[in-house]
Design an enzyme around this catalytic site. Structure first.
Site, PDB file in Angstrom:
ATOM      1  CG  ASN A  10     -33.008 -84.817 -28.337  1.00 14.41           C
ATOM      2  OD1 ASN A  10     -33.307 -85.968 -28.666  1.00 14.41           O
ATOM      3  ND2 ASN A  10     -33.300 -84.313 -27.146  1.00 14.41           N
ATOM      4  CE  LYS A  12     -36.591 -83.075 -27.081  1.00 12.49           C
ATOM      5  NZ  LYS A  12     -37.232 -82.081 -26.259  1.00 12.49           N
ATOM      6  CG  HIS A  98     -33.105 -84.533 -22.645  1.00 10.59           C
ATOM      7  ND1 HIS A  98     -34.369 -84.212 -22.244  1.00 10.59           N
ATOM      8  CD2 HIS A  98     -32.791 -83.683 -23.651  1.00 10.59           C
ATOM      9  CE1 HIS A  98     -34.821 -83.210 -22.996  1.00 10.59           C
ATOM     10  NE2 HIS A  98     -33.875 -82.874 -23.859  1.00 10.59           N
ATOM     11  CD  GLU A 100     -37.899 -84.172 -23.366  1.00 17.43           C
ATOM     12  OE1 GLU A 100     -37.525 -85.075 -24.131  1.00 17.43           O
ATOM     13  OE2 GLU A 100     -38.156 -83.008 -23.753  1.00 17.43           O
ATOM     14  CD  GLU A 170     -31.183 -79.525 -23.676  1.00 20.48           C
ATOM     15  OE1 GLU A 170     -31.281 -79.197 -24.855  1.00 20.48           O
ATOM     16  OE2 GLU A 170     -31.777 -80.507 -23.213  1.00 20.48           O
ATOM     17  N   GLY A 176     -38.894 -76.967 -25.348  1.00 18.45           N
ATOM     18  CA  GLY A 176     -40.173 -77.193 -26.014  1.00 18.45           C
ATOM     19  C   GLY A 176     -41.252 -76.180 -25.657  1.00 18.45           C
ATOM     20  CB  SER A 215     -37.274 -72.787 -27.215  1.00 16.07           C
ATOM     21  OG  SER A 215     -38.262 -73.514 -26.508  1.00 16.07           O
TER      22      SER A 215
HETATM   23  P1  PGA Z   1     -36.396 -78.031 -28.022  1.00 16.72           P
HETATM   24  O1  PGA Z   1     -35.720 -79.282 -27.301  1.00 16.72           O
HETATM   25  O2  PGA Z   1     -35.341 -77.450 -28.954  1.00 16.72           O
HETATM   26  O3  PGA Z   1     -37.567 -78.601 -28.768  1.00 16.72           O
HETATM   27  O4  PGA Z   1     -36.768 -77.063 -26.963  1.00 16.72           O
HETATM   28  C1  PGA Z   1     -34.385 -79.235 -26.882  1.00 16.72           C
HETATM   29  C2  PGA Z   1     -34.038 -80.495 -26.139  1.00 16.72           C
HETATM   30  O5  PGA Z   1     -34.877 -80.986 -25.395  1.00 16.72           O
HETATM   31  O6  PGA Z   1     -32.936 -81.031 -26.264  1.00 16.72           O
END
Ligand code: PGA
Length: 257
Positions: A10, A12, A98, A100, A170, A176, A215
């Site tokens: 992903n 982003k 997601h 976000e 998640e 993140g 992460s």
């Molecule tokens: P990250 O993001 O691996 O940077 O924590 C995962 C995600 O948001 O899908």
């Protein structure tokens, strides 16, 4: 449980169109001669880079996914992108719900479910993200949140659809942040997701796949690969570097072989 592994990158809102195309060219170059059976890699670039990336990957085993979709086929929806267009542009998967999107754009369970259904209708496999916030975990509400998010999707999943059911667990506090969920706890939540699917659509329980996201790095992915109830990972930051991405795939393959 030995279901085919799905590894989803992903990106982003990262990488220009040129950088995205250069990444996948380099990925194909480094994969030459290396077959990675039973692992499906899915690259999810920004929507503007998706078509160009898909063209480069068209003859390869690497799949392309969208990071989001809108509901509907066509119409007066300024700025929206339908899953049908994304499929035509070369996507076979789409991340839906997601955290976000849920947090920054106010997507609720109902909208996420509608997006998942629209993906199925458009021949995209939705990777539906579910997860609890730190506050919800501390309040002991994790299981209720996950069950609610999963049920919302399965209660409207089209009856005759043969599309795979893929959820990504998640935990929001792990995205993140460098904090990772304990692999055994991720496995426990994966079991809960499967049970929730079973309660709603018993015939689909065996085809459900649950990924872990939050992460994930090459340093910590082995513990998730060891958890048999997980079928792969959804990776943000660590997928942005092609070498790091390939290491993630390699470690998963080594642990599972
Ligand atoms: P990250 O993001 O691996 O940077 O924590 C995962 C995600 O948001 O899908």
């Amino acid at each position: 449980m030995n279901q085919p592994t799905l590894m989803v990158a992903n990106w982003k809102m990262h990488k220009t169109v040129d950088q995205s195309r250069a990444y996948v060219r380099e990925l194909l170059r480094r994969r030459q001669g290396e077959t990675i059976p039973s692992i499906t890699e899915v690259i999810c670039p920004t929507v503007v880079a998706l078509w160009g990336v898909a063209r480069i990957l068209a003859e390869s085993e690497v799949a392309v996914g969208a990071q989001n979709v809108d509901v509907g086929r066509e119409g007066a929806h300024t700025g929206a992108v339908s899953p049908y267009l994304l499929h035509e542009a070369g996507a076979h998967y789409a991340i839906v719900g997601h955290s976000e999107r849920r947090q920054l754009y106010g997507e609720d369970d109902e909208l996420v479910a509608a997006k998942a259904v629209e993906c199925v209708n458009a021949q995209l496999i939705p990777v539906v993200c579910v997860g609890e916030s730190r506050e919800e975990r501390e309040a002991g509400a994790t299981d209720g949140v996950i069950a609610r998010q999963v049920s919302a999707v399965m209660s409207v999943w089209p009856d005759g659809a043969s599309a795979d059911v893929v959820f990504a667990y998640e935990p929001i506090w792990a995205i993140g942040t460098g904090l990772v969920a304990d692999a055994a706890e991720a496995g426990r939540v994966a079991r809960l997701i499967r049970d929730t699917v079973h309660a709603s659509q018993p015939q689909r329980q065996d085809s459900v796949r649950v990924l872990y996201g939050g992460s994930v790095t090459r340093e910590n992915i082995a513990q998730f690969a060891q958890e048999s109830l997980l079928s792969g990972a959804l990776v943000g930051g660590a997928s942005l570097d092609v070498g790091h991405w390939m290491d993630l795939i390699r470690v998963w393959k080594e642990v599972r072989s």
